[in-house]
Scaffold this motif. Structure first.
Motif, short mmCIF file in Angstrom:
data_model
loop_
_atom_site.label_atom_id
_atom_site.label_comp_id
_atom_site.label_asym_id
_atom_site.label_seq_id
_atom_site.Cartn_x
_atom_site.Cartn_y
_atom_site.Cartn_z
N CYS A 43 -0.50 3.80 2.85
CA CYS A 43 -0.50 2.65 1.95
C CYS A 43 0.73 2.69 1.04
CB CYS A 43 -1.78 2.64 1.10
SG CYS A 43 -1.87 1.26 -0.08
N ALA A 58 -12.25 -6.54 9.31
CA ALA A 58 -10.96 -7.21 9.15
C ALA A 58 -11.11 -8.70 9.38
CB ALA A 58 -9.95 -6.62 10.13
N TYR A 77 -6.07 -8.54 8.77
CA TYR A 77 -6.03 -8.20 7.34
C TYR A 77 -7.10 -7.14 7.09
CZ TYR A 77 -3.43 -12.59 6.78
OH TYR A 77 -2.51 -13.61 6.87
N LYS A 79 -8.17 -3.75 4.03
CA LYS A 79 -7.95 -3.28 2.66
C LYS A 79 -7.87 -1.76 2.65
CE LYS A 79 -10.10 -7.14 0.20
NZ LYS A 79 -11.12 -7.54 -0.80
N SER A 84 -7.86 -0.59 -2.41
CA SER A 84 -8.27 -1.92 -1.95
C SER A 84 -7.09 -2.90 -1.88
CB SER A 84 -9.36 -2.50 -2.85
OG SER A 84 -10.51 -1.69 -2.82
N GLU A 86 -4.27 -5.03 0.03
CA GLU A 86 -4.33 -5.72 1.32
C GLU A 86 -3.23 -5.18 2.24
OE1 GLU A 86 -5.45 -10.18 2.37
OE2 GLU A 86 -3.35 -10.02 1.72
N THR A 88 -1.69 -5.68 6.23
CA THR A 88 -1.67 -6.55 7.41
C THR A 88 -0.87 -5.87 8.52
OG1 THR A 88 0.30 -7.74 6.69
CG2 THR A 88 -1.83 -8.61 5.98
N GLY A 103 2.07 -4.09 3.35
CA GLY A 103 1.11 -3.28 2.62
C GLY A 103 1.02 -1.85 3.04
#
Length: 291
Positions: A43, A58, A77, A79, A84, A86, A88, A103
């Motif tokens: 992330c 998703a 999409y 999380k 959390s 977003e 993609t 993301g």
């Protein structure tokens, strides 16, 4: 309890499906799907690592204006499990894989490594050719030899295909024209086998002609007292082997007895008619004494 499993619904007589208002659905609506992370990622917001195979609920949509040779591209999409945020990613039909979009950052992309290796090899080859003319000549010779091998293999494949096509046409022609010839061949083979069977039957059930001596009873007439000089035809039934039985053994016991007795009587009568009792040979003197 059986009423719960009924699939038919009741429609009243005044039902009109045209009066039902149609639901307005947007052209590119999103769908909720259950999926697993197709690759390991990190992330960008919190630095959390998401391993491959992690399950997510998703949202799926079709990417507008992007496709690969008519293949639609889908975007998903999800999380982050920690913050959390977003994330993609979308499908990549060109490399038969998925590509991170926003993301998160993919930890490893195999096709990028392959591209880097190919680029590095190409640069090293160009640099070596610039510094060494003999190396450039060797590379060109190797490339020419490879191209000739490829062309020879292609020519062999074309020749093999042409030969197979000619053989296929020949087989079709024989199948269309030679049906009657094959049937005639089968008929000739069948007739030959039948003739061999008939010959074998004639050998097994053969007819043998036995001459009748003077004074021999006629077997054909069935009388033991009558005499005839006509040959008797005896049908011999034996096995199909190389050993042929004697004619005397094929006669009945009564006929053999009568033949033996009649033959002995005939010889005794001939001896009495000639008046010869016997001949005695004396050894050492070379004389024959008749008694």
């Amino acid at each position: 309890m059986a009423e719960r499993k009924v699939l038919n619904k009741y429609f009243p007589p005044d039902f009109d499906p045209s009066l039902i208002p149609r639901r307005k659905v947007p052209k590119n609506s999103q769908q909720v799907v259950r999926l697993m992370a197709p690759f390991s990622m990190r992330c960008n917001t919190c630095g959390e690592y998401i391993y491959k195979g992690k399950k997510f609920n998703a949202r799926k949509e079709t990417v507008d204006g992007e496709e690969y040779y008519g293949i639609k591209i889908f975007r998903f999409y999800i999380k982050c499990t920690l913050c959390s945020a977003e994330i993609t990613f979308k499908t990549d039909p060109k490399n038969t894989d998925y590509a991170a979009e926003h993301g998160a950052m993919r930890n490893f992309e195999p096709w990028r490594e392959e591209e880097a290796v190919e680029t590095q090899d190409r640069l090293e080859k160009l640099e070596a050719e610039e510094n060494n003319p003999m190396k450039a000549l060797e590379n060109r010779t190797t490339d020419s030899k490879r191209e000739m091998d490829v062309l020879d293999a292609l020519q062999d494949i074309r020749a093999r295909n042409a030969r197979n096509e000619r053989v296929g046409h020949s087989v079709d022609l024989l199948a269309n024209i030679g049906v009657e010839e094959l049937e005639n061949e089968e008929d000739r083979e069948r007739k030959r086998l039948e003739e061999e069977d008939e010959k074998l039957v004639r050998d097994v059930f053969s007819k043998v002609t036995m001459p009748v001596r003077p004074g021999m009873p006629s077997i054909a007439s069935g009388s033991g007292a009558s005499e005839s000089d006509t040959p008797v035809t005896v049908t011999v039934k034996r096995k199909a082997d190389d050993i042929e039985p004697s004619l005397h053994s094929l006669l009945p016991e009564s006929a053999r007895t009568q033949i033996t007795a009649k033959t002995t009587t005939s010889l005794a009568a001939k001896k009495q008619k000639l008046g010869i009792k016997g001949i005695k040979i004396v050894k050492g003197k070379g004389k024959a004494v008749v008694k």
